[in-house]
Every structure is written in C-alpha cells, then in structure tokens.
Scaffold this active site. Structure first.
Site, mmCIF file in Angstrom:
data_model
loop_
_atom_site.group_PDB
_atom_site.id
_atom_site.type_symbol
_atom_site.label_atom_id
_atom_site.label_comp_id
_atom_site.label_asym_id
_atom_site.label_seq_id
_atom_site.Cartn_x
_atom_site.Cartn_y
_atom_site.Cartn_z
ATOM 1 N N ASP A 551 -44.435 -16.456 14.343
ATOM 2 C CA ASP A 551 -43.783 -16.622 15.637
ATOM 3 C C ASP A 551 -42.691 -17.668 15.445
ATOM 4 O O ASP A 551 -42.848 -18.585 14.636
ATOM 5 C CB ASP A 551 -44.820 -17.078 16.667
ATOM 6 C CG ASP A 551 -44.174 -17.412 17.995
ATOM 7 O OD1 ASP A 551 -43.360 -16.605 18.460
ATOM 8 O OD2 ASP A 551 -44.487 -18.473 18.552
ATOM 9 N N ASP A 681 -48.696 -20.188 17.680
ATOM 10 C CA ASP A 681 -49.228 -21.383 18.316
ATOM 11 C C ASP A 681 -49.464 -21.241 19.813
ATOM 12 O O ASP A 681 -50.109 -22.086 20.417
ATOM 13 C CB ASP A 681 -48.275 -22.561 18.101
ATOM 14 C CG ASP A 681 -47.026 -22.443 18.972
ATOM 15 O OD1 ASP A 681 -46.475 -21.330 19.075
ATOM 16 O OD2 ASP A 681 -46.627 -23.451 19.566
#
Length: 919
Positions: A551, A681
């Site tokens: 990501d 995250d």
C-alpha cells in the site's frame, strides 16, 4: 555354525506373535471418554503421568469446554500442553491441577501434545455445528486462555490479566526448572558414585593383564547388584515413573524405551546372580555396569538438555522480565517534576488515565501518551531499531494542528510504549493501555500463540514419531529372535545385548523436538528484531514470497495529508477527500525495495492517487509495477488478480498450453511460482491482508490491520519485510539441520545397534555407548536451535552496495526502466476469470493457496444479499465465495447473518463490522 531349524521356527513364531500384539496394543482404536455438562460448560479431567489418561476426550460442539490437567509428575517433557490447532500453549506445573478453558468449538478433531511433542492426546468434538475444522491446522487464535488451579483450594473464577499470568507462568516455570536441575544434579552425582566402582573394573578387565590389576572381589556380581540396585530404582525413578505409565497409556516415549532396556538388562543380570548354572556357557556375564552407565548418562543428557532449553525461549522471557514492577503516580500535572508529589504504586495498580512520572534511566511502566517534558527513548526492545526516538510534549500540540504544516513531525513522537527505556530527560505521561492491553503484553501473547502452532514441515516428523516407539520395539523383538536363532555363541548374551542396545539408542525425542525447538527460538529472535510472526506456518511460508504488494500511503510514504488546493475538483477526485500527492517517502523504503528486487522479488504498489503521482513515487522508491487510482475497496481485488495471474501462468507452464485466460491478466505480468505478500497499515488494508498469501501489517498502523495479518512489523520500517524473509530462511535451514540429525541419527544408529556390522567387522554396539549416544542426541538438537540467536536477520543489502538513485528511473545500470503503470478503471468490482474456469483445483493450487487456508472460486455478487440454503455468499472480509450450508461459518450482526471462509475472517469481522460493511 550349525543351524537349528526348530529353534529358528520357534523364534520366528514368537517374534511374529509379539509383533502382532504390539501393533494391536498401540494402534487399536481408542475409546473416548465423554465430558460432563454442568452450568453450561463441558468439563473433563485428564491425568498427566507418563501420558494423558484418558488420551481421547469426547465433547459436543457449541458448548464451552474446560479441561482440567491433573499433572502428577515433574520434569521437562509434560510441563506444557500444546493445542496446535488452537494456538494454545499452557504450562502445567508439576503436581498441580491446571484448568484450560476453550470456547465453543466446531466439530472436528483437536489433537494436543506435550511441549516436547512426544505425549499425545485428542479432543474429539462432535455435533451438528461444524466450522470447517478437521484438525488440519485451522487456528482459533486469541479465543483461548489457560489458568492454573492449585491442587487443594479452587482458584477464583475470574482470570488475571495477561501480563500477570505470563509473569506468574514464567516464574513458576523458572522455579520448576531450577528444582529439576537441582534434583537431576543430585541423581547424577549418586549414580556416578555408585556406578564407577562397577564400571571401572569392568573396563580394566578388558586391558592386557586386567586380571592382575583388578581385585576379584570387585567383580563379585552380588557386590555389583548391591551398588547398581539404588541406581536402577532411585536414580532411575524419574525415568521409570514416566516410562511404565506411557506404555500402559499406549503413548510410549524415550523413557519407555530406556525403562524396557534397563529392566531387561537388570533382570538378566540379577537372574545370573541367583541361578547362573541354568544359563548356557558364555552367557553368564552380568550387565550391571551397563544398567548403571545407561541410567546415569540418560540423566546427564536430561540435565544438559534442561539447561540448554532455557536458551530457546530466552528472548521472550527477557521481554517478560522487562516489565517494570512499580510506577510513579502523581495527581499534580503542574508540579510533576517535584519528587514529593509522586508516590510509588505496583504496576498492576496502574489504571488508564493515571498520570505517571518517568525519569531518565527508568523503563516506561505502561503504554501512554506524553503530557509534559521531552526525552530520548530507546524502543529497540519493541521495534528492533537501535536508534533512540525523541518524544516531546511539543509534538502533541503540533500534531493537533494542520498536518500539512507539520510534515516533519513523526506520527509516533507523542506515544510511549511500556517497558521501553528513557535514556535522557524526564516525562509526564498519561496511561492509555494497561495490563493485558499494552504492546508488550500483546507481543508476549502473540509470540506464545505462534510458538504453539505447528509448521507444515513438522507433519512428516509427527507421523513418524507417533509410530516410532512401537516400531523400535518390534525391531528389538526381531533382533533378539534373529540373534538367538542364528547368531554365534553365546547366542543369549548377544541377543540380549543387541536388543537392549536397539531400545536404548533410539531417540524419538529427536524427531519430536526438531521443529518446535527451532520455531521457539525463531519466534523470540523475530520479536526482539521487531518482527512478530503469528504462526509457524507463516514463518515457514515467508521464504517462498516472490511478489510483495505495498500500500502506498502510510506504508511506503508517511501519510501526510495535503491541504486541498483551489484547482481541485470533484472530477479529479481531489478537493472532496484528503490528498496525499506530496506525501514524503518513509526512511528505509528505498533500501527495502532495492534489496527485494536484488533478491529477485517483484514489487507492486497500490495507490489511490492519480497515475502520474503514483508513478512518481514508484520511480523514487524503485517499484516494478504500480496500480493507480485504486479505490479503498479494490485492494483485495487486485491481490486476487495477481494470484489468478500467477496460478494461470503456473498451470499453463505445467501443461504447455497457451491458455486464452492468461491474456485476461497479462497486464499483471507472469509470476509463475511463489507467494504473494501484502504490506499495509490501514483499516481498508485488512481485506487485502487477509486475501494475500501472506499479510504483513505495519505495527504503527491500526489494530484491525494487524489482526488480519500473518506478520506485524513493529517499527513500521519496510526493511522488516527482508527481516521476515531472512528469519524464515534461517529458521527453515535450522529445522532442516535438526530433521537431518534426528532422522540420520536413528536411521544409522538403530541398525548398528541391531548388529548389522557384526558379519563384516565382528563389532557389536555396547548398551553403554548406545546410552551415551541417545543421551546426547536431543542435546545436539537444542544446541543447534540455539544457534538461531546468533543469526543477523537485520542485514538488508542493497544492489552493488548502494540504493537506487532518485533519477526518475528504477533499477541500476543497463537494467533501468520505467515502472509499469496500471490504472484501475473499474466501475464496479468484477473478476477477470472466465466463466467455468476454476482456480481452486488441486492441480493448479497444490502449492499456492489464494487465501491462506481455502481454495475457492470468486464470483461477483452483492455482499449484503441474504442468500438461501444452497446458494453462495461473499465473505465481507476477504471477498471469497462461501457455500451457504449448515456447516458454514457465520456471525450475526445487526439482525443479519454473514458468511465467512474461515474463523480468521469471522473473528476480524466481529472486531469492526462497520469497517468491512462500509466498503
């Protein structure tokens, strides 16, 4: 040598009959003992004494379970009970009763074993409420707890907080190990003193003129019997107390083999003292010295192993000991620097919201946030990062202002982690997480659960270990029969020596310990380096990673929000939501990506930004492929597409066909083998982390992301991905070494003990030598596992000793190229595989699973539709298609029933249902 056909026939028939009895005794189906139901809880008591009695317990699905383990012995072997499928490792103090509380389990088999993986039992859950568990390793992590109950008074019903339990368990285990070391030392000393007067004369008699050196009264068999009998029954009591019950419980172990061997040699020698004239000529030599030496050496080996085993778990034990015992609490936030305004309290008395004072050189007592002061903090025991971190109350006010003007303030500059050390400065902090909710407590719990799981590589060793002792007994029976029937004179003596040597040299513990020892050491090594692995399976699989998907925001970059500009419009997707277009790259991201690419691992980045923004970041970091303009709900989709591309390419390569289906995913490239890892995250990363073959969460992110992942990087540094892979490689190398030693030792040692070298060399293995070899075998495994503590998993080399220059190109030298850019142009979530194409078949998915545990096809359907029986539903966490049956795993929320591919996704869903339903 003249053969006696009658003797050969009798020996063969007797050996065959004993073989049949051994097989029938050890492998006949065992009848389970049903638990009792009272006050809505099923209970059963299991006696632990040389095995589990009963070894099979039957329970009903859908009702909580309490198993009371009544341990009536001490020692290392049964000091723990491990439920591998439930990721539960409970300590069982010696001569005490321990309650292990389990939730309502779905139907299936749940095997349990001792900490040394030699004593086995089975919890058999039956009933209609099946949850997909068939005892094959499905984990219900986080749903079980163990509680120790003293033998006399009953324990309170409420369990203590996790750190208290962990500290108490660690203290009890340390005390029990110390007591065992003291007892073993005493027994070894007694055994040595009593055995030497028998052993030394026997050895001297083998020397030239030995009869002139040794007084004949020392060779008196009655004197030898007098000296060795205490060794046999007093020093050998810890062995026999476990060995005989283990045989009776049909769960024989190393102690059983030693017990059988020493009793055979002792009774033979004692019979010679009483009626030597009845024995054939040449078979009248007693073996008292062998009995004494074998028992003493086994005790020496157990002593060395007990001491050495302290090292395998020392990393986690050191973490537990880091927890401070006291804290300085104050009620005056304005005069907190005055020592008279603070009072010391026990760490268990700290409550969330308390104001605590921490001085230089002290450990931060619990997790919290800084209120006043500034200090330099060493967080290496949590993150593995040696560089101190500056914590300042000024950062609290700064982070409350616009983040666009405070891009240089680290996100963790205001948070404090319990047990970390204040190097310089004083702090006033507010406690936010205490007891079992602290980061340290979660690390201890996660590592403990992970150590209780089993790696797939252990399955072969387990299958062999369970049949090993009966097989050795059968080999000993036939060895005795063959030497007695066709061996040279003295036949009876040779038959006894070889059979006893076979029993004594075999070491089933080596097979059982090979994997758990390495896993325990590796989990601790990872924890001290900021890498938390949730299961042994993930630890084994990490080395197979060939694609890493990142990501962007908060993972590769720091997640700093840009203020909307006047030119932003809804059409561009900006001005109506936060923008991360100028988000700075995190320290270590370039080095991590460069090292991954140097290791031949493809890197992919998922970004919600515009293509040009995402491409710029990809160039700067060195990413191979970037997928831009990805919606928050589309990350799991793209993980799935990468898996499809890999599996189709793998299938096409296997059968040589150029499938048309490959073209539908060709833009994602050819990754024919290996696993796909996702690193993220945020909350919206949780479905992608669950979908990936291996999910890696950033420890500075959200709890939901970390709960959905297989690995957590505590300090948020992407170099931790390489640490994870390095840890996996080092662990598997160590496991292979242990397995090679365990298998090789037994494969070579047992035939030698049986006398296969005698026809060529005239040499037979002495039971004393066999005892020495057996005693040292497990010690070698423990020492080898401890070598993992010296492995440096933090070494992250960059290609040619440098990192990619920020020159707008990726790679180095002649291989520089632009990153491949893919734009997510979907208007709805659809899947690229053509109708009728299955990607879950055994031939294409034998080595690569799409969702860690389940091989299923994915179909596009509305996630919240209410299906009827016989239809399919979509798992709201990972997007997998689930058949709607009575056996499906379900959860109720807000009046609706949701279906899940496994307990892992179901548990994550219940932690934050709205997170997954809003996507």
């Amino acid at each position: 040598m003249e053969l006696n056909i009658f003797l050969i026939a009798i020996a063969a028939l007797a050996a065959a009959a004993l073989t049949w009895l051994i097989i029938r005794f050890f492998f006949a189906p065992q009848q389970g003992t049903a638990g009792t139901l009272a006050n809505g809880v099923q209970t059963a008591t299991i006696t632990v004494k040389g095995g589990y009695s009963p070894a099979v317990v039957d329970m009903q699905a859908g009702t909580p379970i309490t198993l009371t383990f009544d341990r009536q012995e001490t020692g290392e072997c049964t000091s723990h009970v491990v439920f591998g499928d439930l990721a539960l490792d409970a300590m069982l103090p010696g001569n005490a009763r321990t309650d292990v509380h389990l939730p309502a389990l779905p139907a299936g088999d749940y095997p349990f074993a001792c900490g040394m993986n030699m004593v086995h039992g089975l919890l058999r859950v039956t009933g209609p409420e099946t949850g997909g568990n068939t005892g094959t390793g499905h984990e219900h992590t986080g749903e079980v707890d163990a509680r120790t109950t003293p033998a006399a008074p009953s324990a309170p019903s409420a369990s203590s907080t996790l750190p208290t339990d962990a500290l108490a368990a660690e203290r009890r285990e340390s005390e029990e190990r110390t007591k065992e070391i003291r007892q073993l030392t005493k027994l070894v000393a007694i055994g040595t003193v009593l055995t030497l007067p028998v052993f030394v004369p026997m050895m001297l008699m083998l020397a030239p003129n030995g009869h002139d050196i040794v007084p004949m009264w020392l060779m008196n068999p009655w004197l030898q019997a007098l000296l060795i009998t205490p060794v046999m029954f007093y020093c050998g009591a810890p062995i026999h107390r476990v060995g005989w019950p283990a045989l009776i419980h049909r769960a024989p172990d190393m102690n059983s083999l030693v017990t059988l061997g020493t009793f055979a040699a002792y009774l033979y020698s004692l019979a010679l003292c009483v009626m030597s004239s009845l024995f054939p000529e040449g078979s009248r030599e007693p073996y008292f010295e062998s009995v004494g030496v074998v028992i003493t050496l086994v005790l020496v080996g157990r002593l060395l192993e007990t001491k050495a085993r302290e090292g395998t778990g020392k990393a986690v034990q050191s973490l537990i000991r880091l927890r401070p015992r006291t804290a300085h609490r104050t009620d005056d936030a304005t005069s907190w620097q005055d020592p008279s305004n603070a009072r010391d309290i026990g760490i268990d008395a700290v409550r969330a919201g308390d104001l605590l004072v921490v001085h230089a050189g002290e450990r931060i007592p619990v997790d919290g946030e800084i209120v006043a002061g500034e200090a330099s903090v060493d967080e290496s025991m949590i993150t593995g990062e040696s560089k101190p971190v500056v914590k300042s109350a000024n950062a609290t006010a700064a982070t409350n202002a616009s983040s666009a003007t405070n891009a240089d303030i680290p996100a963790d500059a205001t948070t404090l982690t319990g047990a970390t050390v204040v190097l310089k400065g004083d702090l006033l902090m507010r406690a936010t997480q205490v007891g079992g909710d602290t980061v340290l407590a979660q690390i201890i719990a996660m590592v403990s659960r992970a150590q209780a799981t089993k790696a797939p590589v252990q399955k072969l060793a387990d299958r062999i270990a369970r049949i090993f002792v009966p097989a050795v007994m059968i080999v000993a029976v036939w060895t005795f029969a063959i030497w007695l029937a066709i061996g040279p004179e003295p036949r009876l003596a040779h038959a006894l020596v070889t059979a006893v040597s076979v029993l004594i040299i075999a070491c089933p513990c080596a097979l059982g310990l090979a994997t758990p020892l390495s896993v325990t050491a590796a989990m601790g090594l990872g924890a001290t380096n900021g890498v938390l692995v949730t299961s042994a399976k993930a630890l084994e699989q990490a080395r197979e990673i060939r694609t890493v998907v990142f990501d962007k925001t908060g993972t590769i970059t720091r997640g700093v929000v840009d203020a909307p500009s006047d030119g932003d419009t809804p059409a561009t997707g900006h001005g109506t939501k936060p923008s991360y277009e100028h988000d700075p790259v995190k320290e270590g991201s370039r080095e991590a990506v460069a090292a991954l690419r140097a290791a031949g691992i493809r890197t992919v980045m998922l970004s919600g930004d515009r293509a040009e923004v995402a491409a710029r970041v990809a160039r700067e970091v060195g990413i191979d492929t970037v997928i831009a303009q990805v919606r928050p709900d589309g990350k799991a989709y793209w993980i799935r597409q990468l898996q499809i591309a890999r599996d189709l390419a793998h299938a096409a390569n296997d059968d040589g066909r150029a499938s048309a289906t490959v073209s539908s995913t060709s833009e994602l490239g050819d990754v024919a083998d290996g696993l796909i890892a996702m690193v993220g995250d945020g909350i919206n990363d949780a479905p992608a982390l669950a979908q990936a073959d291996l999910g890696i969460a950033i420890g500075t992110g959200t709890d939901v992301a970390m709960q959905s992942a297989d690995v957590t990087l505590m300090n948020g540094d992407l170099r931790g991905v390489l640490k994870t892979i390095n840890l996996s490689n080092a662990t598997m190398r160590n496991i292979r070494e242990n397995l090679a030693w365990a298998f090789g030792y037994n494969v070579i040692g047992i035939p030698i003990a049986a006398g296969v070298l005698y026809p060529f060399t005239g040499w037979l293995l002495s039971p004393m030598i066999a005892g020495l070899a057996m005693a040292l075998s497990s010690v070698c495994l423990v020492l080898n596992a401890n070598r993992l503590h010296g492995v440096r998993i933090g070494d992250v080399p960059a290609p040619n000793g440098s990192v990619p220059a920020n020159d707008g190109m990726t790679g180095t030298g002649a291989h520089r190229r632009e990153p491949q850019v893919i734009i997510d142009e979907r208007t709805e979530l659809t899947h690229l595989e053509p109708a009728g194409t299955s990607h879950g078949s055994d031939d294409t998915m034998s080595t690569n699973s799409n969702s860690k545990e389940h091989h299923m096809e994915m179909h596009h359907m509305h996630m919240n539709a209410a299906p009827t029986d016989g239809e399919t539903a979509t798992d709201p966490v990972c997007g997998m298609t689930v058949a709607v049956t009575a056996d499906a795993i379900t959860r109720e929320y807000d009046g609706k029933t949701y279906y899940f591919c496994g307990e892992h996704c179901a548990n994550n869903f219940m932690k934050a249902p709205q997170v997954f339903l809003e996507q």
